[in-house]
Motif scaffolding. Structure first.
Motif, PDB file in Angstrom:
ATOM      1  N   UNK A   9       0.826  -1.204   0.000  1.00  0.00           N
ATOM      2  CA  UNK A   9       0.000   0.000   0.000  1.00  0.00           C
ATOM      3  C   UNK A   9       0.860   1.254   0.000  1.00  0.00           C
ATOM      4  N   UNK A  10       0.305   2.325  -0.525  1.00  0.00           N
ATOM      5  CA  UNK A  10       0.997   3.605  -0.519  1.00  0.00           C
ATOM      6  C   UNK A  10       0.841   4.268   0.842  1.00  0.00           C
ATOM      7  N   UNK A  11       1.684   5.243   1.100  1.00  0.00           N
ATOM      8  CA  UNK A  11       1.587   6.025   2.331  1.00  0.00           C
ATOM      9  C   UNK A  11       0.234   6.733   2.383  1.00  0.00           C
ATOM     10  N   UNK A  12      -0.224   7.254   1.252  1.00  0.00           N
ATOM     11  CA  UNK A  12      -1.519   7.941   1.215  1.00  0.00           C
ATOM     12  C   UNK A  12      -2.660   7.015   1.614  1.00  0.00           C
ATOM     13  N   UNK A  13      -2.655   5.800   1.097  1.00  0.00           N
ATOM     14  CA  UNK A  13      -3.715   4.830   1.402  1.00  0.00           C
ATOM     15  C   UNK A  13      -3.707   4.481   2.886  1.00  0.00           C
ATOM     16  N   UNK A  31       6.957   5.623  10.187  1.00  0.00           N
ATOM     17  CA  UNK A  31       7.879   4.746   9.465  1.00  0.00           C
ATOM     18  C   UNK A  31       9.300   4.988   9.965  1.00  0.00           C
ATOM     19  N   UNK A  32       9.670   6.258  10.092  1.00  0.00           N
ATOM     20  CA  UNK A  32      11.018   6.610  10.537  1.00  0.00           C
ATOM     21  C   UNK A  32      11.301   6.090  11.942  1.00  0.00           C
ATOM     22  N   UNK A  33      10.288   6.132  12.825  1.00  0.00           N
ATOM     23  CA  UNK A  33      10.435   5.637  14.201  1.00  0.00           C
ATOM     24  C   UNK A  33      10.412   4.116  14.293  1.00  0.00           C
ATOM     25  N   UNK A  34       9.952   3.459  13.235  1.00  0.00           N
ATOM     26  CA  UNK A  34       9.874   2.003  13.249  1.00  0.00           C
ATOM     27  C   UNK A  34       8.533   1.469  13.734  1.00  0.00           C
ATOM     28  N   UNK A  35       7.569   2.346  13.966  1.00  0.00           N
ATOM     29  CA  UNK A  35       6.248   1.912  14.424  1.00  0.00           C
ATOM     30  C   UNK A  35       5.449   1.293  13.281  1.00  0.00           C
ATOM     31  N   UNK A  36       5.751   1.697  12.052  1.00  0.00           N
ATOM     32  CA  UNK A  36       5.141   1.107  10.866  1.00  0.00           C
ATOM     33  C   UNK A  36       6.273   0.547  10.014  1.00  0.00           C
ATOM     34  N   UNK A  37       6.184  -0.747   9.718  1.00  0.00           N
ATOM     35  CA  UNK A  37       7.207  -1.386   8.876  1.00  0.00           C
ATOM     36  C   UNK A  37       6.886  -1.094   7.423  1.00  0.00           C
ATOM     37  N   UNK A  61       3.331  -3.072   3.597  1.00  0.00           N
ATOM     38  CA  UNK A  61       2.635  -4.333   3.330  1.00  0.00           C
ATOM     39  C   UNK A  61       1.212  -4.301   3.916  1.00  0.00           C
ATOM     40  N   UNK A  62       0.259  -4.873   3.203  1.00  0.00           N
ATOM     41  CA  UNK A  62      -1.124  -4.955   3.691  1.00  0.00           C
ATOM     42  C   UNK A  62      -1.164  -5.617   5.067  1.00  0.00           C
ATOM     43  N   UNK A  63      -0.312  -6.622   5.277  1.00  0.00           N
ATOM     44  CA  UNK A  63      -0.292  -7.321   6.566  1.00  0.00           C
ATOM     45  C   UNK A  63       0.074  -6.375   7.712  1.00  0.00           C
ATOM     46  N   UNK A  64       0.887  -5.371   7.431  1.00  0.00           N
ATOM     47  CA  UNK A  64       1.264  -4.383   8.443  1.00  0.00           C
ATOM     48  C   UNK A  64       0.060  -3.516   8.813  1.00  0.00           C
ATOM     49  N   UNK A  65      -0.716  -3.113   7.826  1.00  0.00           N
ATOM     50  CA  UNK A  65      -1.930  -2.338   8.098  1.00  0.00           C
ATOM     51  C   UNK A  65      -2.908  -3.175   8.919  1.00  0.00           C
ATOM     52  N   UNK A  66      -3.067  -4.435   8.579  1.00  0.00           N
ATOM     53  CA  UNK A  66      -3.960  -5.322   9.332  1.00  0.00           C
ATOM     54  C   UNK A  66      -3.474  -5.488  10.768  1.00  0.00           C
ATOM     55  N   UNK A  67      -2.158  -5.588  10.961  1.00  0.00           N
ATOM     56  CA  UNK A  67      -1.594  -5.702  12.305  1.00  0.00           C
ATOM     57  C   UNK A  67      -1.909  -4.460  13.124  1.00  0.00           C
ATOM     58  N   UNK A  68      -1.747  -3.293  12.528  1.00  0.00           N
ATOM     59  CA  UNK A  68      -2.018  -2.032  13.210  1.00  0.00           C
ATOM     60  C   UNK A  68      -3.492  -1.926  13.568  1.00  0.00           C
ATOM     61  N   UNK A  69      -4.351  -2.310  12.642  1.00  0.00           N
ATOM     62  CA  UNK A  69      -5.792  -2.234  12.894  1.00  0.00           C
ATOM     63  C   UNK A  69      -6.211  -3.169  14.031  1.00  0.00           C
TER      64      UNK A  69
END
Length: 61
Positions: free
Chosen positions: A8-12, A28-34, A45-53
């Protein structure tokens, strides 16, 4: 049926998490989002968004 992209894009991601794109770049810079750089553009990665959600963001510092 349209297939969802795996990266996914940063915008999405910003839209999905109700954040600004600037906040996503900071996370992203802090490492909170891979994320990975693909052709000079950050992709999440979509899996990263799902993990965050599911679990929320783990922001340190």
């Amino acid at each position: 049926m349209k297939r969802e992209p795996r990266m996914l894009t940063v915008n999405k991601v910003a839209m999905e998490l109700s954040l600004s794109t600037r906040s996503v770049y900071r996370l992203i810079k802090r490492g909170a989002i891979k994320a990975k750089r693909v052709g000079g553009v950050w992709r999440i990665p979509r899996s990263e968004l799902e993990r965050i959600e599911k679990r929320g963001l783990e922001v340190k510092g």
